[in-house]
Design an enzyme around this catalytic site. Structure first.
Site, mmCIF file in Angstrom:
data_model
loop_
_atom_site.group_PDB
_atom_site.id
_atom_site.type_symbol
_atom_site.label_atom_id
_atom_site.label_comp_id
_atom_site.label_asym_id
_atom_site.label_seq_id
_atom_site.Cartn_x
_atom_site.Cartn_y
_atom_site.Cartn_z
ATOM 1 N N ASP A 1 41.387 45.204 40.174
ATOM 2 C CA ASP A 1 42.443 45.175 39.273
ATOM 3 C C ASP A 1 43.875 44.931 39.964
ATOM 4 O O ASP A 1 44.144 45.381 40.944
ATOM 5 C CB ASP A 1 42.757 46.661 38.457
ATOM 6 C CG ASP A 1 43.542 46.647 36.874
ATOM 7 O OD1 ASP A 1 43.548 45.454 36.590
ATOM 8 O OD2 ASP A 1 43.780 47.755 36.738
ATOM 9 N N HIS B 1 44.598 35.482 39.782
ATOM 10 C CA HIS B 1 43.278 35.453 39.768
ATOM 11 C C HIS B 1 42.515 34.815 40.732
ATOM 12 O O HIS B 1 41.751 34.879 41.415
ATOM 13 C CB HIS B 1 42.456 35.190 38.282
ATOM 14 C CG HIS B 1 42.971 35.888 37.117
ATOM 15 N ND1 HIS B 1 42.846 37.261 37.152
ATOM 16 C CD2 HIS B 1 43.612 35.651 36.031
ATOM 17 C CE1 HIS B 1 42.978 37.854 35.948
ATOM 18 N NE2 HIS B 1 43.735 36.830 35.161
ATOM 19 N N LEU C 1 23.470 42.109 52.329
ATOM 20 C CA LEU C 1 24.030 42.719 51.441
ATOM 21 C C LEU C 1 23.742 42.055 49.976
ATOM 22 O O LEU C 1 23.537 41.065 49.659
ATOM 23 C CB LEU C 1 25.698 42.182 51.422
ATOM 24 C CG LEU C 1 26.660 42.785 50.317
ATOM 25 C CD1 LEU C 1 26.790 44.238 50.645
ATOM 26 C CD2 LEU C 1 27.737 41.894 50.451
HETATM 27 C C1 IPE Z 1 39.074 46.774 34.645
HETATM 28 O O1 IPE Z 1 40.542 46.122 34.636
HETATM 29 C C2 IPE Z 1 38.152 45.807 34.490
HETATM 30 C C3 IPE Z 1 38.163 44.823 35.604
HETATM 31 C C4 IPE Z 1 38.757 44.909 36.691
HETATM 32 C C5 IPE Z 1 37.164 43.611 35.281
HETATM 33 P P1 IPE Z 1 41.328 46.009 33.375
HETATM 34 O O2 IPE Z 1 42.547 45.500 33.589
HETATM 35 O O3 IPE Z 1 40.724 45.579 32.259
HETATM 36 O O4 IPE Z 1 41.542 47.555 32.869
HETATM 37 P P2 IPE Z 1 42.666 48.218 31.765
HETATM 38 O O5 IPE Z 1 42.642 47.481 30.558
HETATM 39 O O6 IPE Z 1 43.906 48.365 32.573
HETATM 40 O O7 IPE Z 1 42.026 49.698 31.597
HETATM 41 C C1 IPE Z 2 42.038 42.206 37.259
HETATM 42 O O1 IPE Z 2 43.300 41.948 36.980
HETATM 43 C C2 IPE Z 2 41.039 41.121 36.816
HETATM 44 C C3 IPE Z 2 40.579 41.160 35.454
HETATM 45 C C4 IPE Z 2 40.466 42.509 34.724
HETATM 46 C C5 IPE Z 2 39.618 40.167 35.088
HETATM 47 P P1 IPE Z 2 43.979 42.063 35.813
HETATM 48 O O2 IPE Z 2 43.944 40.608 35.311
HETATM 49 O O3 IPE Z 2 43.537 43.058 35.076
HETATM 50 O O4 IPE Z 2 45.590 42.260 36.387
HETATM 51 P P2 IPE Z 2 46.644 43.111 35.623
HETATM 52 O O5 IPE Z 2 45.844 44.630 35.650
HETATM 53 O O6 IPE Z 2 46.873 42.727 34.212
HETATM 54 O O7 IPE Z 2 47.722 43.133 36.703
HETATM 55 MG MG MG Z 3 44.184 45.115 34.664
#
Ligand code: IPE
Ligand code: IPE
Ligand code: MG
Length: 262
Positions: free
Chosen positions: A34, A51, A145
Site C-alpha cells: 500500500d 505504481h 519460491l
Molecule cells: C489494499 O490497499 C489493497 C491492495 C494493496 C491491493 P487499498 O489502498 O485498496 O486499501 P484501503 O482502501 O486504503 O483500505
Molecule cells: C497500493 O497503493 C496499490 C493498489 C492498491 C493497487 P495505492 O494505490 O493504494 O496508494 P495509496 O494508498 O492511495 O497511497
Molecule cells: Mg492504498
C-alpha cells in the site's frame, strides 16, 4: 561485475546469512502493498508513477524472498474494491500488470519461481488473464519460491466462493456436513494446499486488513511499516524478519507451554 555492485551483493549475502542464523525464516509471507499513490503525490508526481516504482519493490521482494528460502510470497496487488477506483487508474494498473508479467516471466522462470494467482480472475481483462496464464504455465514445474498474486481478490469473496462449493458438494452428496471442519474449509479456499501466512506486512502505516486473507490470517504475525510501498525494499524486509524472529507465537497457549515444547 563492477566493484560497487559486487560489494553490494556481497554485503547482501552476508545479511541474508545472518538472518538465517538468527532464527526461522517465515515459510509464508503475505504483503499488502500500500501507499503507491501517496509516495508519488509526496513528490508531485502522478499516482501512476507510484505504481511504476512499486513494481521495482515487487521485483526486489521476489528476488530477496527466493534467496532467503521463503516458500510462499503472497502479494495483494489488486483488491475487488479497487475496481471502484477511477477508470483511468484501473486501466493503468492493468496495463502495468500485463507488462510486468510479460517482462518478468522469463526471469521468474530462470529463478525457479512458480507463479500462481488467487482471486476472481475471470473479472480481469482478457489480456491480463492470458499474461497470467502464460506465466503460470511457463513456471508450473518450478520448485523455488511460490509467488501468489492476489488479483481482484477479497477475503470475503474467497470465503463466499468456498461456501458455495461446499453447499454444492453437500447437495451432490460428495461431502457430508459432519466432515466440515477448519481443515476442510481451508481446502475450499483459493489458497488450498498452501500453509497460512506466518507474517503479514502492510506498508504505508494503515492499520487495517482491507479484505485481504481474512480466514488465512488467523494467527499471522502482523507488521505495519510506515514506509510507502515503493520505499519498501529488501533491507526493510530483513528488519521485519528480524522482528518476526524475536516474537513468541503462542497460538492460544501459554508462554511456558511454548517454551517446554521447544
Ligand atoms: C489494499 O490497499 C489493497 C491492495 C494493496 C491491493 P487499498 O489502498 O485498496 O486499501 P484501503 O482502501 O486504503 O483500505
Ligand atoms: C497500493 O497503493 C496499490 C493498489 C492498491 C493497487 P495505492 O494505490 O493504494 O496508494 P495509496 O494508498 O492511495 O497511497
Ligand atoms: Mg492504498
Amino acid at each position: 561485475m563492477p566493484i560497487k555492485i559486487k560489494k553490494y551483493v556481497d554485503a547482501d549475502v552476508k545479511k541474508q546469512e545472518a538472518l538465517k542464523q538468527n532464527g526461522e525464516i517465515p515459510i509464508h509471507i503475505a504483503i499488502i502493498m500500500d501507499g503507491n499513490g501517496r509516495w508519488a503525490q509526496k513528490q508531485n508526481l502522478p499516482r501512476v508513477a507510484g505504481h511504476k516504482e512499486g513494481v521495482e519493490s515487487v521485483r526486489d521482494m521476489v528476488e530477496a524472498c527466493g534467496q532467503l528460502g521463503v516458500k510462499y510470497l503472497t502479494l495483494y496487488a489488486f483488491s475487488k474494491e479497487n475496481w471502484k477506483r477511477p477508470k483511468d487508474e484501473v486501466s493503468v494498473l492493468m496495463r502495468l500488470l500485463m507488462r510486468a508479467l510479460q517482462n518478468e516471466a522469463d526471469k521468474l522462470h530462470r529463478n525457479n519461481v512458480k507463479v500462481r494467482a488467487i482471486g476472481d480472475i475471470s473479472t480481469l481483462p482478457i489480456e491480463v488473464q492470458n499474461g497470467l496464464l502464460d506465466a503460470i504455465i511457463k513456471t508450473q514445474n518450478n520448485t523455488g519460491l511460490n509467488l501468489l498474486l492476489a488479483l481482484s481478490y477479497s477475503g470475503r469473496w474467497d470465503i463466499t466462493q468456498a461456501i458455495k462449493k461446499i453447499a454444492s458438494d453437500i447437495k451432490r452428496g460428495s461431502l457430508s456436513e459432519d466432515n466440515i471442519d477448519d481443515a476442510m474449509v481451508s481446502k475450499y479456499l483459493s489458497t488450498q494446499g498452501i500453509p497460512d501466512p506466518d507474517l503479514l506486512i502492510r506498508t504505508s502505516g494503515e492499520l487495517r486488513i482491507s479484505n485481504f486473507l481474512l480466514w488465512q490470517l488467523a494467527y499471522s504475525e502482523i507488521f505495519i511499516s510506515p514506509l510507502f510501498w515503493p520505499e519498501f525494499r529488501r533491507d526493510q524486509l530483513y528488519q521485519v524478519i528480524t522482528d518476526y524472529q524475536s516474537r513468541e507465537r503462542r497460538f492460544g497457549m501459554t508462554g511456558n507451554q511454548i517454551k517446554t515444547k521447544q
